[in-house]
Design an enzyme around this catalytic site. Structure first.
Site, PDB file in Angstrom:
ATOM      1  N   CYS A 156      74.466  29.747 140.301  1.00 32.32           N
ATOM      2  CA  CYS A 156      75.586  29.208 139.585  1.00 32.32           C
ATOM      3  C   CYS A 156      76.046  27.947 140.340  1.00 32.32           C
ATOM      4  CB  CYS A 156      76.756  30.185 139.600  1.00 32.32           C
ATOM      5  SG  CYS A 156      75.976  31.816 138.675  1.00 32.32           S
ATOM      6  N   ALA A 158      77.514  24.510 139.863  1.00 33.55           N
ATOM      7  CA  ALA A 158      78.439  23.337 139.867  1.00 33.55           C
ATOM      8  C   ALA A 158      79.735  23.913 140.486  1.00 33.55           C
ATOM      9  CB  ALA A 158      78.948  23.155 138.353  1.00 33.55           C
ATOM     10  N   PRO A 159      80.625  23.052 141.390  1.00 30.09           N
ATOM     11  CA  PRO A 159      80.337  21.580 141.297  1.00 30.09           C
ATOM     12  C   PRO A 159      79.137  21.051 142.231  1.00 30.09           C
ATOM     13  CG  PRO A 159      82.274  22.066 142.662  1.00 30.09           C
ATOM     14  CD  PRO A 159      81.815  23.501 142.081  1.00 30.09           C
ATOM     15  N   ASN A 161      78.615  21.737 145.690  1.00 32.98           N
ATOM     16  CA  ASN A 161      78.723  21.523 147.275  1.00 32.98           C
ATOM     17  C   ASN A 161      77.731  22.594 148.008  1.00 32.98           C
ATOM     18  OD1 ASN A 161      80.625  19.710 146.457  1.00 32.98           O
ATOM     19  ND2 ASN A 161      82.250  20.443 147.759  1.00 32.98           N
ATOM     20  N   LYS A 162      77.469  23.790 147.770  1.00 33.38           N
ATOM     21  CA  LYS A 162      76.673  24.449 148.261  1.00 33.38           C
ATOM     22  C   LYS A 162      75.053  24.085 148.074  1.00 33.38           C
ATOM     23  CE  LYS A 162      79.858  28.206 148.429  1.00 33.38           C
ATOM     24  NZ  LYS A 162      80.618  28.528 147.134  1.00 33.38           N
ATOM     25  N   ASP A 207      71.932  29.546 131.095  1.00 29.74           N
ATOM     26  CA  ASP A 207      72.428  30.632 131.588  1.00 29.74           C
ATOM     27  C   ASP A 207      71.360  31.153 132.772  1.00 29.74           C
ATOM     28  OD1 ASP A 207      73.377  33.289 132.272  1.00 29.74           O
ATOM     29  OD2 ASP A 207      73.862  33.856 130.120  1.00 29.74           O
ATOM     30  N   ASP A 227      76.498  32.201 143.685  1.00 29.60           N
ATOM     31  CA  ASP A 227      77.831  32.193 144.141  1.00 29.60           C
ATOM     32  C   ASP A 227      78.597  32.275 142.685  1.00 29.60           C
ATOM     33  OD1 ASP A 227      80.254  31.552 145.541  1.00 29.60           O
ATOM     34  OD2 ASP A 227      80.073  29.325 145.213  1.00 29.60           O
ATOM     35  N   CYS A 286      84.717  33.726 146.308  1.00 23.97           N
ATOM     36  CA  CYS A 286      85.997  33.361 146.966  1.00 23.97           C
ATOM     37  C   CYS A 286      87.000  34.338 146.454  1.00 23.97           C
ATOM     38  CB  CYS A 286      86.376  31.996 146.657  1.00 23.97           C
ATOM     39  SG  CYS A 286      86.091  31.449 145.013  1.00 23.97           S
TER      40      CYS A 286
HETATM   41  C1  LIG Z   1      82.268  29.968 141.761  1.00 23.29           C
HETATM   42  S1  LIG Z   1      81.484  28.513 140.839  1.00 23.29           S
HETATM   43  C2  LIG Z   1      80.071  27.867 141.912  1.00 23.29           C
HETATM   44  C3  LIG Z   1      80.468  26.946 142.826  1.00 23.29           C
HETATM   45  C4  LIG Z   1      79.478  26.280 143.582  1.00 23.29           C
HETATM   46  N1  LIG Z   1      78.454  27.429 144.150  1.00 23.29           N
HETATM   47  C5  LIG Z   1      79.869  25.156 144.836  1.00 23.29           C
HETATM   48  O1  LIG Z   1      79.708  25.548 145.752  1.00 23.29           O
HETATM   49  O2  LIG Z   1      80.175  24.318 144.341  1.00 23.29           O
HETATM   50  C6  LIG Z   1      80.740  29.363 139.732  1.00 23.29           C
HETATM   51  C7  LIG Z   1      79.953  28.716 138.435  1.00 23.29           C
HETATM   52  O3  LIG Z   1      78.784  29.437 137.890  1.00 23.29           O
HETATM   53  C8  LIG Z   1      78.915  29.004 136.749  1.00 23.29           C
HETATM   54  N2  LIG Z   1      78.415  30.293 135.644  1.00 23.29           N
HETATM   55  C9  LIG Z   1      79.298  31.130 135.140  1.00 23.29           C
HETATM   56  N3  LIG Z   1      78.427  31.855 134.629  1.00 23.29           N
HETATM   57  C10 LIG Z   1      77.151  31.297 134.652  1.00 23.29           C
HETATM   58  C11 LIG Z   1      75.559  31.798 134.090  1.00 23.29           C
HETATM   59  N4  LIG Z   1      75.363  33.036 133.583  1.00 23.29           N
HETATM   60  N5  LIG Z   1      74.696  31.210 134.437  1.00 23.29           N
HETATM   61  C12 LIG Z   1      74.816  30.133 135.153  1.00 23.29           C
HETATM   62  N6  LIG Z   1      76.050  29.422 135.668  1.00 23.29           N
HETATM   63  C13 LIG Z   1      77.094  30.410 135.483  1.00 23.29           C
HETATM   64  C14 LIG Z   1      80.261  28.577 136.162  1.00 23.29           C
HETATM   65  O4  LIG Z   1      80.425  27.571 135.248  1.00 23.29           O
HETATM   66  C15 LIG Z   1      80.649  28.120 137.647  1.00 23.29           C
HETATM   67  O5  LIG Z   1      80.467  26.548 137.754  1.00 23.29           O
HETATM   68  C1  LIG Z   2      83.216  19.290 147.479  1.00 17.92           C
HETATM   69  O1  LIG Z   2      82.853  17.953 147.950  1.00 17.92           O
HETATM   70  C2  LIG Z   2      83.651  17.052 147.265  1.00 17.92           C
HETATM   71  C3  LIG Z   2      83.311  15.625 148.158  1.00 17.92           C
HETATM   72  O2  LIG Z   2      83.563  15.875 149.602  1.00 17.92           O
HETATM   73  C4  LIG Z   2      85.188  17.280 147.598  1.00 17.92           C
HETATM   74  O3  LIG Z   2      85.987  16.139 147.389  1.00 17.92           O
HETATM   75  C5  LIG Z   2      85.576  18.434 147.078  1.00 17.92           C
HETATM   76  O4  LIG Z   2      86.863  18.909 147.454  1.00 17.92           O
HETATM   77  C6  LIG Z   2      84.518  19.648 147.589  1.00 17.92           C
HETATM   78  N1  LIG Z   2      84.815  20.799 146.595  1.00 17.92           N
HETATM   79  C7  LIG Z   2      84.841  22.133 147.167  1.00 17.92           C
HETATM   80  C8  LIG Z   2      85.213  23.364 146.016  1.00 17.92           C
HETATM   81  O5  LIG Z   2      84.637  22.417 148.299  1.00 17.92           O
END
Ligand SMILES: C[S@@+](CC[C@H](N)C(=O)[O-])C[C@H]1O[C@@H](n2cnc3c(N)ncnc32)[C@H](O)[C@@H]1O
Ligand SMILES: *[C@@H]1O[C@H](CO)[C@@H](O)[C@H](O)[C@H]1NC(C)=O
Ligand SMILES: *[C@@H]1O[C@H](CO)[C@@H](O)[C@H](O)[C@H]1NC(C)=O
Ligand SMILES: *[C@@H]1O[C@H](CO)[C@@H](O)[C@H](O)[C@H]1NC(C)=O
Ligand SMILES: *[C@@H]1O[C@H](CO)[C@@H](O)[C@H](O)[C@H]1NC(C)=O
Length: 417
Positions: A156, A158-159, A161-162, A207, A227, A286
């Protein structure tokens, strides 16, 4: 007064978590003294709180807490060094020109800056050499510890960073699949990946649950970072309302939403564990809610064991562990919203058998093993000999849920390895 009460409640809440945690380990009582104390004073506290709500002209505890939130500026700033573009020492030097910077003692590629440092327009941030990523968030990929050359899935993403962190930890070597369901968020994901400079990440807009683990293209994946969408309750500064008895009935909608999230989280984690070559799976949220954290983990334990997974202990030196709601929850990791800036939860499943590795070494070092080649056979015989008589006892539990906590007193030795 408001501040004092809010702080007091927060303190009690934390104490309740840590105290009851200790309770299990000392086998004293599953309910800590702090909780008993809290319960004794419940009525008085509630009354004081009700008065306070009237006095401050707010309706909910949340509003009250918002009035008294520790200002954002008091929290240290963290940046994760994108080691694909710059090494940690160079980033330290560069940022150190204008700021006080130090290395974090838990996450190797994380730097700490003073509160209120604004780095949004810093050249290193603009060109993707460092990411503005919190400590808890940076602990997740570190816990997964993917090796260069591995095939890894961010379920999962987006966005992203992980995902970018995974690529850095793998030094750009190997292959990462970043799966994201939401089309809009895929755009953000792609931007983050571009900024990170990683060239080994394949984005999959779909998905995660629809990925067939038996598909040849994913059947070699060794590590999975999960995540999933969560309530985000850990990022809402300090939540105290869950202390109140009224909390249970507070918001039916909230409960429904949490149940729905938890159902998805369980499904997704079960799916992640089913990938045939996966040997490390990290689950993170989180959220501070048990239902999205410990409960999710507990629900998959039998399934995980059937695949040969056990809970491992990410960051063994970290104090705050999972709520003591099942045997083995001490492997889990929580971060504290007040102390660490965010309420995060991390669980790590592994197939590799860390204690056995050391157990094996110890046995192979003794005269019992006549040759290094066959000492694993001896180990197997020995295991059969000593585990079976204990079936049904605590040892069996440990054997099922992860061997790290046995023998407890040698654990320090192992962790320093
Ligand atoms: C908590 S965020 C992930 C943050 C990300 N790991 C990061 O650190 O930037 C959860 C993400 O999972 C996506 N998501 C939710 N259900 C999903 C699915 N069934 N398959 C893939 N992605 C999914 C959401 O759209 C969302 O972008
Ligand atoms: C992810 O990294 C970007 C670029 O440094 C930052 O602007 C953004 O706040 C970070 N997002 C998260 C959820 O950590
Ligand atoms: C990013 O910016 C810093 C500071 O200006 C510079 O030293 C570094 O070379 C740049 N890195 C890349 C990859 O562009
Ligand atoms: C076993 O021996 C090796 C090599 O001599 C040593 O590095 C290791 O620490 C020993 N392990 C234990 C558990 O005694
Ligand atoms: C394995 O260990 C046994 C002693 O337990 C020894 O008799 C035997 O020769 C060893 N086998 C090999 C192949 O080294």
């Amino acid at each position: 007064m408001t501040f004092f009460l809010a702080r007091g409640l927060e303190w009690l809440w934390l104490l309740r978590m840590t105290d009851s945690y200790r309770g299990v380990h000392n086998a004293v009582s599953p309910v800590g003294d702090a909780e008993k104390f809290l319960m004794q004073w419940k009525d008085a506290l509630q009354l004081a709180l009700a008065r306070l709500l009237v006095k401050e002209k707010v309706k909910t505890v949340e509003d009250l807490v918002n009035l008294n939130q520790i200002p954002e500026v008091s929290k240290p700033r963290y940046v994760r060094v994108n080691t694909l573009k710059i090494d940690v020492d160079s980033a330290l030097l560069e940022l150190g020109r204008q700021n006080m910077v130090q290395k974090d003692d838990v996450v190797p590629d994380l730097l700490i800056l003073p509160p209120a440092t604004d780095l949004h327009n810093h050249p290193l941030v603009i060109n993707g050499s460092v990411f503005l990523q919190g400590k808890a968030s940076s602990m997740v990929a570190t816990a997964l510890d993917p090796k260069p050359g591995w095939e890894v899935l961010d379920a999962c993403a987006a966005p992203g960073n992980k995902t970018a962190h995974l690529a850095a930890l793998m030094r750009g070597k190997g292959r990462i699949i970043a799966c994201e369901l939401n089309k809009e968020r895929v755009k953000r994901l792609k931007e983050t990946i571009k900024l990170s400079g990683a060239s080994n990440i394949k984005v999959l807009n779909g998905d995660f649950l629809n990925i067939n683990p038996k598909d040849p293209s994913v059947s070699t994946i060794r590590a999975i970072l999960l995540d999933p969408s969560c309530s985000g309750s850990g990022t809402v500064s300090v939540r105290l309302d869950n202390l109140l008895p009224s909390y249970a009935a507070a918001d039916v909608k909230d409960t429904e939403r949490l149940n729905k999230l938890a159902a998805f989280q369980k499904k997704a984690l079960a799916h992640a564990l089913s990938f045939p070559a996966a040997e490390r799976v990290v689950y993170s949220t989180c959220s501070i809610h048990q239902i999205e954290n410990e409960d999710v983990i507990e629900s998959v334990l039998p399934l995980a064991a059937s695949y040969g997974f056990q809970l491992a202990t990410p960051f063994p030196q970290w104090q705050l562990r999972g709520l003591p709601v099942f045997q083995g929850s001490q492997h889990l990791l929580r971060t504290d919203p007040a102390e660490d800036g965010e309420g995060f939860f991390i669980a790590l499943f592994t197939k590799e058998d860390r204690i056995n590795h050391f157990e094996k070494q110890a046995i192979c070092n003794t005269s019992e093993a006549l040759s290094r080649e066959n000492c694993s056979d001896q180990l197997l015989n020995r295991k059969k000999r000593c585990v079976i008589p204990y079936v049904g006892t605590r040892l069996f539990q440990i054997w099922l849920h992860g061997k790290q906590d046995w023998p407890q007193k040698n654990q320090k030795h192992f962790q320093n390895k």
